[in-house]
Write an enzyme that holds these catalytic residues in place. Structure first.
Site, PDB file in Angstrom:
ATOM      1  N   VAL A   1       0.824  -1.207   0.000  1.00  0.00           N
ATOM      2  CA  VAL A   1       0.000   0.000   0.000  1.00  0.00           C
ATOM      3  C   VAL A   1       0.859   1.259   0.000  1.00  0.00           C
ATOM      4  CG1 VAL A   1      -1.732   1.322   1.285  1.00  0.00           C
ATOM      5  CG2 VAL A   1      -1.885  -1.179   1.171  1.00  0.00           C
TER       6      VAL A   1
ATOM      7  N   ASP B   1      10.089   3.208   6.611  1.00  0.00           N
ATOM      8  CA  ASP B   1       9.764   1.813   6.924  1.00  0.00           C
ATOM      9  C   ASP B   1      10.706   1.332   8.034  1.00  0.00           C
ATOM     10  OD1 ASP B   1       8.043  -0.479   5.290  1.00  0.00           O
ATOM     11  OD2 ASP B   1       9.678  -1.316   6.486  1.00  0.00           O
TER      12      ASP B   1
ATOM     13  N   ARG C   1      14.235  -3.589   3.819  1.00  0.00           N
ATOM     14  CA  ARG C   1      13.328  -3.046   2.818  1.00  0.00           C
ATOM     15  C   ARG C   1      13.864  -1.727   2.246  1.00  0.00           C
ATOM     16  NH1 ARG C   1       9.617  -3.557  -1.167  1.00  0.00           N
ATOM     17  NH2 ARG C   1       7.778  -2.232  -0.933  1.00  0.00           N
TER      18      ARG C   1
ATOM     19  N   THR D   1      -6.578  -0.760   7.354  1.00  0.00           N
ATOM     20  CA  THR D   1      -7.928  -1.257   7.594  1.00  0.00           C
ATOM     21  C   THR D   1      -8.160  -1.465   9.088  1.00  0.00           C
ATOM     22  OG1 THR D   1      -7.937  -2.375   5.455  1.00  0.00           O
ATOM     23  CG2 THR D   1      -9.568  -3.090   7.075  1.00  0.00           C
TER      24      THR D   1
ATOM     25  N   CYS E   1      -6.088  -9.168   3.553  1.00  0.00           N
ATOM     26  CA  CYS E   1      -7.314  -8.359   3.451  1.00  0.00           C
ATOM     27  C   CYS E   1      -8.556  -9.214   3.650  1.00  0.00           C
ATOM     28  CB  CYS E   1      -7.365  -7.652   2.090  1.00  0.00           C
ATOM     29  SG  CYS E   1      -6.133  -6.345   1.897  1.00  0.00           S
TER      30      CYS E   1
ATOM     31  N   ARG F   1       1.851 -13.766   3.240  1.00  0.00           N
ATOM     32  CA  ARG F   1       1.091 -13.490   4.460  1.00  0.00           C
ATOM     33  C   ARG F   1      -0.283 -14.145   4.430  1.00  0.00           C
ATOM     34  NH1 ARG F   1       1.290  -7.128   4.981  1.00  0.00           N
ATOM     35  NH2 ARG F   1       1.282  -7.357   2.710  1.00  0.00           N
TER      36      ARG F   1
END
Length: 431
Positions: A16, A35, A40, A122, A262, A334
């Site tokens: 995202v 991050d 990363r 979320t 999600c 994930r």
């Protein structure tokens, strides 16, 4: 010219956050992408996005400034914070808000009067204002609504989707007051060409996001339950859906393993909030139970087909599983449900399970699930092949593997295989 009024920080550079940060950097003079993973950050500095969402050439030309734990002070110059950290569930399917709390603790010391904090993660209705707001106040010694302001704009990134991208999906925005909403309108309006939908409250926007994936989860659960019923009737689900799909208002959903961060997670955020208010959800949790049980169902079907097929030798069955990620054409492991399938096959005590995935990180697969990914060259002398994830890489490789391995059973979860291309001696099944 780039907008110099808003100095933006994007917290979390995953599926995202990175597309958001790169897009913002094209329109705003100051954009910092932070991050917590130094690995990363190092990879992005080398022009490598492991998620596959941003190509190397775009990383090479972006003006995005990358920051990790050792350069967190770059946040001090920012006045508009976008939080895109994951919101997972724990082992008991309860919301794990620690990543979002950690983001608040990170941001707090760098807030200054006039700052805006927008959450894209979320959550269930109320988290932004009732949990994040007080935590930001405590960490910053500022007063929400006076010194800094909150907004919410739910992410709608679909990993691996090359058609529905950040800029081409209508963006929902909400804020605690009209002035803050205006700032969100300026920021997101600069990068989303599909348009903005202004929700009346932050809680409305939070609820809208969490029910988007809950609705999809339930529709897939219905297809999975139908697949179980139709299998008992010896009717192929894919054929039924093809026939039913000719009706103009038939919703096109397919059965399968429901994983990821999600669809397989968000419904639990809604049910958690509901249970806290004294209402026990019925339909949502029933859908979750059905979808969570599909790995075991497919494993049982695979072993049953092995028993029905001609036994070549009195030895454990060798089963090759193609795909481990949570969906096709993405490297994300994930909450994948393929490990459930693998575990059930191994639990039978009569199977040696070999797993391959062209996109998954081998070290991550081993550390997260205890699954040692192997090369397709080692998929020899198989009794069965399970096409668990329909990666594009398997479009032709699967047929060669089935033929070369002499597998007499093929389980094609998402109906990727053309049955007519297989030998008549192969027992084939799909959801």
């Amino acid at each position: 010219m780039k907008n110099s009024d808003e100095k933006i920080a994007v917290i979390g550079l995953g599926y995202v956050g990175l597309p958001v940060a790169v897009a913002l950097a094209n329109s705003f003079e100051t954009v910092v992408g932070f991050d917590v993973s130094t690995k990363r950050i190092a990879a992005l500095e080398q022009g490598v996005d492991a998620t596959g969402e941003i190509v190397g050439s775009d990383l090479a030309t972006t003006s995005l400034r990358l920051a990790g734990p050792d350069s967190v002070e770059l946040l001090r110059e920012c006045n508009f914070f976008v939080v895109t950290v994951p919101t997972p569930i724990d082992a008991h399917n309860n919301p794990d808000l620690e990543p979002i709390r950690s983001a608040c603790r990170l941001i707090g010391p760098y807030l200054r009067p006039g700052a805006v904090v927008v959450f894209e993660s979320t959550v269930y209705p109320g988290v932004t204002e009732d949990i994040c707001g007080p935590l930001l106040e405590a960490e910053s010694d500022l007063v929400r609504g006076r010194d800094f302001h909150l907004g919410y704009s739910p992410e709608r990134i679909n990993p691996g989707d090359k058609e529905h991208r950040l800029e081409s999906i209508v963006k929902v925005i909400a804020a605690e007051d009209s002035a803050t909403l205006s700032r969100l309108r300026t920021v997101y309006g600069a990068i989303v060409t599909a348009g903005l939908h202004e929700a009346p409250t932050i809680k409305v926007a939070e609820a809208a996001k969490v029910i988007e994936n809950t609705q999809r989860d339930l529709n897939i659960a219905l297809m999975n339950e139908l697949a179980i019923i139709l299998d008992k009737m010896d009717v192929r689900t894919a054929d039924v859906l093809a026939a039913a799909g000719t009706k103009w208002n038939f919703l096109r959903f397919s059965p399968g393993l429901v994983g990821g961060h999600c669809i397989g997670v968000d419904p639990y955020y809604l049910t958690h909030a509901s249970e806290a208010l004294g209402y026990e959800p019925q339909v949502i949790l029933a859908g979750r139970r059905i979808n969570n049980a599909m790995g075991a169902f497919v494993a049982e079907k695979t072993m049953a087909m092995q028993g029905a097929a001609r036994d070549r030798a009195a030895r454990p069955k060798r089963i090759g599983v193609l795909g481990l990620t949570f969906k096709e054409n993405v490297p994300d492991l994930r909450n994948s449900k393929v490990p459930d399938l693998v575990a059930e096959l191994q639990r039978s005590g009569d199977a040696v399970v070999l797993v391959h995935d062209p996109l998954a990180d081998r070290a991550e697969a081993l550390s997260e699930y205890g699954i040692d990914l192997i090369d397709l060259d080692n998929f020899a002398d198989l009794d069965a092949v399970v096409v668990a994830v329909p990666h594009e890489a398997y479009q032709s490789a699967a047929y060669r593997l089935i033929e070369s391995s002499a597998a007499n059973v093929v389980v094609d979860i998402r109906a990727m295989i053309d049955r007519s291309r297989l030998s008549p001696t192969v027992s084939y099944w799909s959801l």
